[in-house]
Motif scaffolding. Structure first.
Motif, short mmCIF file in Angstrom:
data_model
loop_
_atom_site.label_atom_id
_atom_site.label_comp_id
_atom_site.label_asym_id
_atom_site.label_seq_id
_atom_site.Cartn_x
_atom_site.Cartn_y
_atom_site.Cartn_z
N LEU A 1 -62.76 6.25 44.34
CA LEU A 1 -61.32 6.33 43.90
C LEU A 1 -60.51 5.41 44.77
CD1 LEU A 1 -61.23 10.30 43.69
CD2 LEU A 1 -61.05 8.64 41.78
N PHE A 2 -60.79 4.74 45.73
CA PHE A 2 -60.14 3.89 46.49
C PHE A 2 -59.18 2.91 45.72
CE2 PHE A 2 -59.78 0.14 49.39
CZ PHE A 2 -58.84 0.59 50.20
N PRO A 3 -60.18 2.02 44.93
CA PRO A 3 -59.41 0.90 44.23
C PRO A 3 -58.47 1.46 43.19
CG PRO A 3 -61.84 0.45 44.18
CD PRO A 3 -61.38 1.86 45.01
N GLY A 4 -58.60 2.89 42.89
CA GLY A 4 -57.66 3.36 41.90
C GLY A 4 -56.52 3.74 42.30
N SER B 1 -47.13 -0.98 28.16
CA SER B 1 -48.59 -0.02 27.97
C SER B 1 -49.79 -1.02 27.89
CB SER B 1 -48.52 0.65 26.85
OG SER B 1 -47.54 1.81 26.70
N SER B 2 -49.44 -2.23 27.20
CA SER B 2 -50.41 -3.10 27.19
C SER B 2 -50.93 -3.82 28.36
CB SER B 2 -50.14 -4.13 26.17
OG SER B 2 -51.04 -5.17 26.24
N LEU B 3 -49.56 -4.06 29.34
CA LEU B 3 -49.87 -4.80 30.48
C LEU B 3 -50.66 -3.86 31.42
CD1 LEU B 3 -49.16 -7.10 32.84
CD2 LEU B 3 -47.15 -5.68 33.28
N THR B 4 -50.27 -2.66 31.34
CA THR B 4 -51.09 -1.76 32.43
C THR B 4 -52.36 -1.34 32.14
OG1 THR B 4 -50.04 -0.01 31.30
CG2 THR B 4 -48.79 -0.84 33.27
N VAL B 5 -52.62 -1.32 30.87
CA VAL B 5 -53.84 -0.85 30.44
C VAL B 5 -54.98 -2.07 30.77
CG1 VAL B 5 -55.41 -0.55 28.57
CG2 VAL B 5 -53.48 0.72 28.78
N LEU C 1 -59.49 -4.32 34.09
CA LEU C 1 -59.84 -5.48 34.96
C LEU C 1 -60.39 -5.24 36.27
CD1 LEU C 1 -57.57 -8.50 33.77
CD2 LEU C 1 -59.94 -8.39 33.23
N LEU C 2 -59.77 -4.07 36.82
CA LEU C 2 -59.95 -3.45 38.06
C LEU C 2 -61.11 -2.64 37.98
CD1 LEU C 2 -58.91 -2.79 41.05
CD2 LEU C 2 -57.80 -0.80 39.92
N GLY C 3 -61.39 -2.15 36.72
CA GLY C 3 -62.72 -1.27 36.84
C GLY C 3 -63.56 -2.09 36.51
N LEU D 1 -62.45 5.67 34.48
CA LEU D 1 -61.66 6.54 35.44
C LEU D 1 -60.34 5.84 35.59
CD1 LEU D 1 -62.06 9.00 37.17
CD2 LEU D 1 -62.72 7.60 39.09
N TYR D 2 -60.11 4.44 35.82
CA TYR D 2 -59.18 3.86 36.17
C TYR D 2 -58.21 3.75 34.73
CZ TYR D 2 -61.71 2.23 40.30
OH TYR D 2 -62.34 2.35 41.47
N VAL D 3 -58.74 3.67 33.75
CA VAL D 3 -57.90 3.37 32.37
C VAL D 3 -57.54 4.60 31.81
CG1 VAL D 3 -58.34 2.61 29.91
CG2 VAL D 3 -59.32 1.17 31.75
N THR D 4 -58.43 5.82 32.09
CA THR D 4 -57.93 7.06 31.62
C THR D 4 -56.57 7.52 32.58
OG1 THR D 4 -60.38 7.65 31.22
CG2 THR D 4 -58.62 9.41 31.56
N THR D 5 -56.39 7.39 33.73
CA THR D 5 -55.29 7.53 34.51
C THR D 5 -54.09 6.89 33.79
OG1 THR D 5 -56.64 7.65 36.69
CG2 THR D 5 -54.26 7.40 36.68
N THR D 6 -54.44 5.59 33.48
CA THR D 6 -53.25 4.83 32.91
C THR D 6 -52.96 5.33 31.58
OG1 THR D 6 -53.80 2.79 34.20
CG2 THR D 6 -52.39 2.57 32.25
N LEU D 7 -53.81 5.62 30.83
CA LEU D 7 -53.70 5.81 29.37
C LEU D 7 -52.94 7.16 29.42
CD1 LEU D 7 -57.06 5.09 27.77
CD2 LEU D 7 -54.75 3.83 27.56
#
Length: 496
Positions: free
Chosen positions: A273-276, A306-310, A315-317, A355-361
């Motif tokens: 979860l650290f990079p998250g 929304s597009s930017l954050t997703v 990419l982080l994931g 995990l990371y994308v779900t948080t944003t979505l």
């Protein structure tokens, strides 16, 4: 006009990285100081904390953030005053309940008698957490992320310094686990003082006292949020408590099962979860930003943000997943001195993108006012994990449970993404931003590791394997820029 979302995200991300870096050092210390069994018992008190926090803070904080973002200063005082009173009343009641019934809770709910005294200490933290959460919600709502960010750092620093000082100054031995829980209370108290000091600068005490209560408005928004989050917290707590029990069914002893639970929840999962930290920061600030754009029916801003954050979450994931997949074992051995931690880290690497994308979505959907959708999808995912824990893990051990985690996270991510695509809110090219970057990143990481192993064989120094991550990461980042997956244009101020 300043791009407050990106600026706020940067502030929260820096604070998150600082606190989590401190936290990693602290967790390594705790693992050595407490041992695996005591670490597992220490981790077992957090399901109780999670349930109580959800009741007295989670829904109220979200409600405050949303309401503050589109109300005048006078109404903001009314919102803040009402929320503080409601949160304090609820948190003080729960403190009494947990303190009085700490032994039955430890025996019957957690299945660990040793956790009873720890719960008695933990109960004192609730009022301070409630006040901090409400004030943080206020600052998120007015896009002043610096105060909550510093609050995080103060809480973490004070906690770590307190525990280090006591453990190194006195022969604590078996008392270390109690000192660790007391550190939570001391850290929250100090951050609470800082928060109160700064909120007084924004809203005068006179205005706060003269403000009328708006209990009905707060409850109408916070109760559904608290209710849905409580169901999630309860399911998550049941899942956590079942892990050591199911591991015993698989064949482990009680001590080994609790120790394995401690490694998974106290060491490996925080590392995943650290990079998250970046996506968590985005989600906190994304909610009021989307809510504000939705309130003015600015669909262009919703789609753009929304597009930017997703894209950045994907990419982080990709980057972290390829890193943990190839270097997980080495990281586990080097940082935690545990081969099991390394193996678990490698297997759980596949979780990162989803995990990371779900948080944003989820934050985007909540910002659109569709909290029931995220609740339903999250519950489905938790039920899948619990079913795997009950029926698959007894035969395959901890890896059966991790399989359930991966499948449930993919399912939640697809459900969130499918809903937003159906409503035409999040345009995103998965081939460009996920498939090809993942293939490239995994390939670069793999060949870089091979090169590191070759150098290690010649020099007899294992540090070269870990050092080979650096050029691989730089090459992947270069790929992101060359193929315009990451652009300076993303960080420029845009007017709508």
């Amino acid at each position: 006009m300043k791009n407050q979302l990106l600026r706020g995200t940067l502030i929260l991300t820096v604070a998150g990285f600082v606190t989590r870096l401190i936290g990693f050092g602290y967790r390594i210390f705790l693992a050595d100081e407490l041992g695996e069994v005591n670490l597992g018992i220490y981790q077992l008190i957090f399901p109780v904390y999670s349930i109580c926090f959800t009741i007295y803070a989670a829904g109220i904080q979200t409600a405050v953030s949303q309401m503050i973002s589109h109300n005048s200063t006078q109404k903001q005082g009314s919102i803040l005053k009402t929320s503080l009173i409601l949160s304090l009343m609820c948190s003080l009641s729960l403190s009494c309940v947990v303190h009085i019934f700490r032994v039955p809770i430890a025996n019957d709910f957690l299945g660990a008698q040793q956790a009873g005294e720890l719960l008695g200490i933990l109960a004192y933290i609730f009022p301070f957490c409630g006040i901090t959460s409400v004030i943080n919600g206020y600052f998120y709502g007015i896009n002043r992320a610096k105060i909550p960010a510093v609050t995080q750092i103060i809480e973490q620093l004070v906690r770590v310094i307190f525990v280090f000082a006591v453990c190194f100054s006195f022969d604590t031995n078996e008392k270390s686990v109690y000192i660790a829980v007391l550190g939570l209370v001391i850290g929250e108290l100090c951050s609470n003082v800082y928060n109160i000091y700064h909120v007084k600068k924004h809203i005068s005490m006179r205005m706060l006292l003269q403000s009328k209560l708006c209990i009905g408005k707060i409850l109408r928004l916070s109760l559904p949020l608290s209710g849905t989050k409580l169901v999630i917290a309860l399911l998550g707590s049941i899942e956590s408590i079942l892990i050591p029990i199911i591991m015993q069914r698989y064949g482990y002893s009680v001590e080994v099962s609790i120790g394995l639970y401690g490694i998974l929840t106290g060491v490996v999962l925080p590392f995943i979860l650290f990079p998250g930290t970046i996506t968590n920061s985005l989600s906190v600030l994304l909610l009021p930003a989307i809510a504000k754009a939705s309130g003015t029916n600015n669909r262009r801003q919703i789609r753009s943000t929304s597009s930017l954050t997703v894209r950045y979450s994907l990419l982080l994931g990709v980057l972290t997943s390829s890193l943990f997949l190839n270097f997980g074992v080495e990281i586990g051995q080097f940082i935690f001195h545990s081969e099991n931690a390394g193996k678990l880290l490698t297997v759980m690497a596949f979780l990162c993108p989803f995990l990371y994308v779900t948080t944003t979505l989820g934050s985007i959907i909540n910002g659109l006012g569709k909290t029931g959708i995220t609740f339903m999808f999250t519950v489905i995912g938790l039920l899948v994990r619990i079913l795997f824990l009950l029926f698959i893990a007894p035969h395959f051990g901890i890896y059966g449970y991790i399989m359930g985690m991966l499948i449930s996270q993919i399912l939640i991510c697809l459900l969130h993404g499918g809903y937003l695509l159906k409503t035409n809110q999040v345009p995103c090219n998965l081939s460009k931003y996920f498939v090809w970057p993942m293939i490239f990143s995994c390939s670069v990481m793999y060949f870089s590791k091979i090169a590191g192993i070759q150098i290690m064989t010649k020099t007899n120094n294992s540090i070269f394997v870990l050092a080979s991550m650096i050029p691989a990461v730089l090459l992947i980042l270069l790929y992101f820029f060359v193929f315009r997956l990451v652009s300076r244009q993303d960080f420029k101020v845009k007017k709508y």
